[in-house]
Design a protein around this motif. Structure first.
Motif, PDB file in Angstrom:
ATOM      1  N   UNK A 252       0.822  -1.218   0.000  1.00 46.47           N
ATOM      2  CA  UNK A 252       0.000   0.000   0.000  1.00 46.47           C
ATOM      3  C   UNK A 252       0.847   1.255   0.000  1.00 46.47           C
ATOM      4  N   UNK A 253       0.457   2.199  -0.837  1.00 48.70           N
ATOM      5  CA  UNK A 253       1.078   3.523  -0.866  1.00 48.70           C
ATOM      6  C   UNK A 253       0.102   4.570  -0.333  1.00 48.70           C
ATOM      7  N   UNK A 254      -0.854   4.122   0.472  1.00 49.42           N
ATOM      8  CA  UNK A 254      -1.950   4.988   0.927  1.00 49.42           C
ATOM      9  C   UNK A 254      -2.119   4.897   2.445  1.00 49.42           C
ATOM     10  N   UNK A 255      -3.244   5.374   2.943  1.00 49.06           N
ATOM     11  CA  UNK A 255      -3.528   5.240   4.376  1.00 49.06           C
ATOM     12  C   UNK A 255      -4.510   4.097   4.630  1.00 49.06           C
ATOM     13  N   UNK A 256      -4.510   3.119   3.748  1.00 45.35           N
ATOM     14  CA  UNK A 256      -5.327   1.928   3.954  1.00 45.35           C
ATOM     15  C   UNK A 256      -4.589   0.727   3.362  1.00 45.35           C
ATOM     16  N   UNK A 257      -5.079  -0.448   3.671  1.00 50.05           N
ATOM     17  CA  UNK A 257      -4.495  -1.674   3.126  1.00 50.05           C
ATOM     18  C   UNK A 257      -5.622  -2.540   2.573  1.00 50.05           C
ATOM     19  N   UNK A 258      -5.476  -2.935   1.316  1.00 47.28           N
ATOM     20  CA  UNK A 258      -6.375  -3.935   0.750  1.00 47.28           C
ATOM     21  C   UNK A 258      -5.839  -5.308   1.127  1.00 47.28           C
ATOM     22  N   UNK A 259      -6.720  -6.144   1.638  1.00 46.65           N
ATOM     23  CA  UNK A 259      -6.321  -7.480   2.088  1.00 46.65           C
ATOM     24  C   UNK A 259      -7.010  -8.513   1.210  1.00 46.65           C
ATOM     25  N   UNK A 260      -6.197  -9.305   0.552  1.00 44.90           N
ATOM     26  CA  UNK A 260      -6.727 -10.375  -0.304  1.00 44.90           C
ATOM     27  C   UNK A 260      -7.226 -11.510   0.591  1.00 44.90           C
ATOM     28  N   UNK A 261      -8.544 -11.751   0.541  1.00 47.39           N
ATOM     29  CA  UNK A 261      -9.132 -12.785   1.405  1.00 47.39           C
ATOM     30  C   UNK A 261      -9.193 -14.144   0.702  1.00 47.39           C
ATOM     31  N   UNK A 262      -8.716 -14.181  -0.537  1.00 51.21           N
ATOM     32  CA  UNK A 262      -8.461 -15.458  -1.180  1.00 51.21           C
ATOM     33  C   UNK A 262      -9.664 -16.156  -1.788  1.00 51.21           C
TER      34      UNK A 262
ATOM     35  N   UNK B 114     -11.034  -8.754  -2.006  1.00 56.04           N
ATOM     36  CA  UNK B 114     -10.310  -8.051  -0.934  1.00 56.04           C
ATOM     37  C   UNK B 114     -11.274  -7.323   0.009  1.00 56.04           C
ATOM     38  N   UNK B 115     -10.795  -7.080   1.223  1.00 54.16           N
ATOM     39  CA  UNK B 115     -11.397  -6.077   2.095  1.00 54.16           C
ATOM     40  C   UNK B 115     -10.414  -4.907   2.177  1.00 54.16           C
ATOM     41  N   UNK B 116     -10.915  -3.761   2.570  1.00 54.16           N
ATOM     42  CA  UNK B 116     -10.075  -2.562   2.620  1.00 54.16           C
ATOM     43  C   UNK B 116     -10.146  -1.969   4.020  1.00 54.16           C
ATOM     44  N   UNK B 117      -9.005  -1.884   4.666  1.00 57.01           N
ATOM     45  CA  UNK B 117      -8.946  -1.454   6.059  1.00 57.01           C
ATOM     46  C   UNK B 117      -8.109  -0.180   6.157  1.00 57.01           C
ATOM     47  N   UNK B 118      -8.689   0.875   6.700  1.00 55.48           N
ATOM     48  CA  UNK B 118      -7.960   2.135   6.861  1.00 55.48           C
ATOM     49  C   UNK B 118      -7.004   2.037   8.047  1.00 55.48           C
ATOM     50  N   UNK B 119      -5.870   2.704   7.916  1.00 59.49           N
ATOM     51  CA  UNK B 119      -4.962   2.811   9.053  1.00 59.49           C
ATOM     52  C   UNK B 119      -5.613   3.612  10.164  1.00 59.49           C
ATOM     53  N   UNK B 120      -5.137   3.408  11.378  1.00 60.89           N
ATOM     54  CA  UNK B 120      -5.717   4.129  12.502  1.00 60.89           C
ATOM     55  C   UNK B 120      -4.939   3.855  13.775  1.00 60.89           C
ATOM     56  N   UNK B 121      -5.350   4.495  14.850  1.00 67.91           N
ATOM     57  CA  UNK B 121      -4.656   4.342  16.140  1.00 67.91           C
ATOM     58  C   UNK B 121      -4.703   2.895  16.634  1.00 67.91           C
ATOM     59  N   UNK B 122      -3.862   2.598  17.579  1.00 65.46           N
ATOM     60  CA  UNK B 122      -3.712   1.209  18.025  1.00 65.46           C
ATOM     61  C   UNK B 122      -4.999   0.653  18.627  1.00 65.46           C
ATOM     62  N   UNK B 123      -5.828   1.494  19.219  1.00 67.58           N
ATOM     63  CA  UNK B 123      -7.100   0.995  19.760  1.00 67.58           C
ATOM     64  C   UNK B 123      -7.961   0.419  18.644  1.00 67.58           C
ATOM     65  N   UNK B 124      -7.959   1.092  17.486  1.00 64.62           N
ATOM     66  CA  UNK B 124      -8.716   0.578  16.334  1.00 64.62           C
ATOM     67  C   UNK B 124      -8.122  -0.740  15.845  1.00 64.62           C
TER      68      UNK B 124
END
Lengths: 370, 370
Positions: B303-313, B344-354
């Motif tokens: 990822x070059x962004x503030x999120x990560x696409x996750x390949x769920x296969x 894929x699912x797409x998960x935004x970056x965030x604080x450790x609590x998230x």
């Protein structure tokens, strides 16, 4: 460098003019600071202290988008107005909502009726979507309801704009006259009933919200920019039949509302005691503007808004000289754009410090002009 | 009640669908509160403390409109970017600017090229102005530059959209590849180069601002909504040739920018130390999301962004079940809309609590789905 060759024909034909020059641009171009900002019908009285406090408390919410469905603020508005949430659309100020309304109805060549000298930003949107404007002169410093209706029928117009109370003259019509107009309006013509100044006007001007909710061709526009003192937040709303309101969902920017603007508007709506108090101050300020005008031999027109149009008794060039002269004293006001309205200057109500600056500068300016 | 009969044909033909459902609507419809808001690529890290402080300090400025010429913020952006203020237009988020860009170029029937599965809000605007979309599939989880160019030429398109880094996959192209695309692009096609995530990506992806300023057919879009943490303020900007930038003045809402949004954006721009720090936290969070994915047998994409696409296969139904399952645990995420991206699912970056909530819920959800 050449222009991009494929802007639409409509865009290529649009002028680069803008509806209003801001006071900041006047400061930059003329080199003097604005000391009294009483030209844009903002509210120098500001919003309620509770609103400022709400913004400060929620400032750290600015990291996330606001609810794209505007659930909470629409429900609050519906409760306040006595209608359903489905009767309300919230948008980026009345300006933004007017642009969307025009886009819903106007394609190139569509006929639109408005008043000559009426709200320039509405005209800007109509021109921007290629509408053909029919401009009906004011009569007796009021928008001419009968002539507007005639123009709609004669031109088979699809959209008509009417402000009650009106800007820039501050006049108003009784609600029964407005209702008569709406009853006679062809259902093929959408009515924009701009009630941006409704909180400042007499009750007789405003029909119950319920009255036109069964008319798919009537939209009433209101705002937090005027009496609520939130021009900088850009929150307006339109009220209408559910089917018509739903059309906005097809084109609006669903995530367009700033989160702190929504916070501010909800807080403002909740503080009706402040609103009532500030409307009292607006009335007092109207009287004060009238006094200052008369003391200088000018004639204030009756106002149902948060500004006063002052008849300066001569032509547009004279009024323009007064506007420019006051600007040189740091007093920012505006004036109507077309004759015969442009014999007037338009002064927004505001705190006593603003009124004092206006009262001090006006006789000097009039003396200088002669 | 019948509908208003004279909405334009274009409007009548538009669906009532919306690009994105907000997390607030999910809360209302499903009855559980969102505990981790990591679905809309907002920044849970928030804006700089200096930005929050600036909003609080200037909260009482909300009574007046902002400068319609955006003089101060445009100059600040120009200084930051190394270009002239005439190269910059500021608008109500990239969403708002994309809508205006489409309006400048698209009339009914105009051909527009974009990627299949690319930014839905761009598509929403294209459809809203009657454009004919040509949708080019991704290749290797990246937008396919060669195929986009072919589609432009083959269809004589007037507008092409390309995001670098891209959303929803988080991939990026080297600036030289982008430049090669632009060099080969017909000058009759306007390029929307959406760089909303540029602060999060590697330097190699981004050409100098000066590089395309002599091209009337290139507009680069950036925003304060992502790394700067100001999604709720709605401030985006586009960078381009002066003649092209000037076209926005013909149609934009000149008084549309909320005054506190401008305050926030200027303060954010002035605090580059915070931006650098938060970009570091975004990188760490990307790594954390990757770890969580791998621990659960899923494959995070670069990822070059503030999120990560996750390949769920598996397929889109499986990814949808994960998204819905996480929602039931109060973890709001999203997923791409079309195959094969929707594995894929797409998960935004965030604080450790998230991240902790995500890490706790994911194995439970995967176990439940089986």
């Amino acid at each position: 460098m050449s222009d991009f060759p494929r802007f639409t024909d409509l865009i290529k034909g649009l002028p680069a003019t803008v509806p209003f020059v801001g006071p900041e641009a006047l400061e930059r171009s003329r080199g003097f600071p604005i000391r009294a900002r009483i030209g844009a019908n903002e509210s120098g009285f500001g919003p309620a202290p509770s609103v400022i406090e709400a913004i400060r408390q929620h400032a750290d919410a600015v990291w996330h988008y606001s609810d794209p469905e505007h659930f909470s603020i629409k429900q609050a508005l519906a409760d306040h107005l006595g209608c359903a949430a489905q009767n309300v659309v919230v948008g980026e100020g009345v300006d933004g909502l007017l642009g969307m309304t025009v886009r819903l109805v106007v394609s190139p060549g569509t006929t639109v009726v408005t008043s000559l000298g009426g709200y320039p930003t509405f005209n800007y949107h109509v021109d921007g979507f290629g509408g053909q404007r029919v401009n009906v002169p004011y009569a007796g410093d009021r928008e001419d309801l009968d002539a507007l209706l005639d123009a709609v029928k004669k031109n088979d117009a699809s959209l008509v704009y009417f402000a009650n109370p009106d800007n820039p003259m501050g006049s108003h019509w009784h609600e029964d006259e407005v209702a008569r107009f709406i009853d006679a309006l062809p259902e093929t013509c959408m009515m924009v009933l701009d009630e941006a100044y409704c909180e400042c006007g007499p009750a007789e001007a405003f029909s119950d919200i319920a009255r036109f909710l069964d008319r798919p061709n009537v939209l009433r526009f209101r705002t937090f920019s005027k009496a609520y003192g939130l021009a900088g937040a850009r929150v307006g709303y339109a009220i209408g039949a559910p089917e018509t309101i739903a059309a906005f969902d097809k084109i609006r920017n669903h995530f367009g509302m700033p989160v702190l603007s929504v916070v501010a508007a909800e807080a403002a709506l909740a503080d009706q005691a402040y609103l009532q108090a500030v409307v009292g101050r607006i009335r007092e300020s109207r009287d004060e503007i009238g006094r200052i005008a008369r003391e200088n031999g000018l004639e204030p027109l009756p106002s149902a808004t948060n500004f006063v149009a002052i008849d300066c008794g001569r032509d547009g060039a004279y009024a323009r000289a007064i506007v420019d002269g006051l600007g040189a004293h740091g007093v920012f006001i505006r004036m109507p754009g077309v004759a015969p309205l442009n014999r007037c200057i338009r002064v927004s109500t505001g705190p006593s410090a603003d009124m004092t600056l206006f009262a001090e500068a006006l006789p000097v300016v009039l003396g200088d002009i002669g």
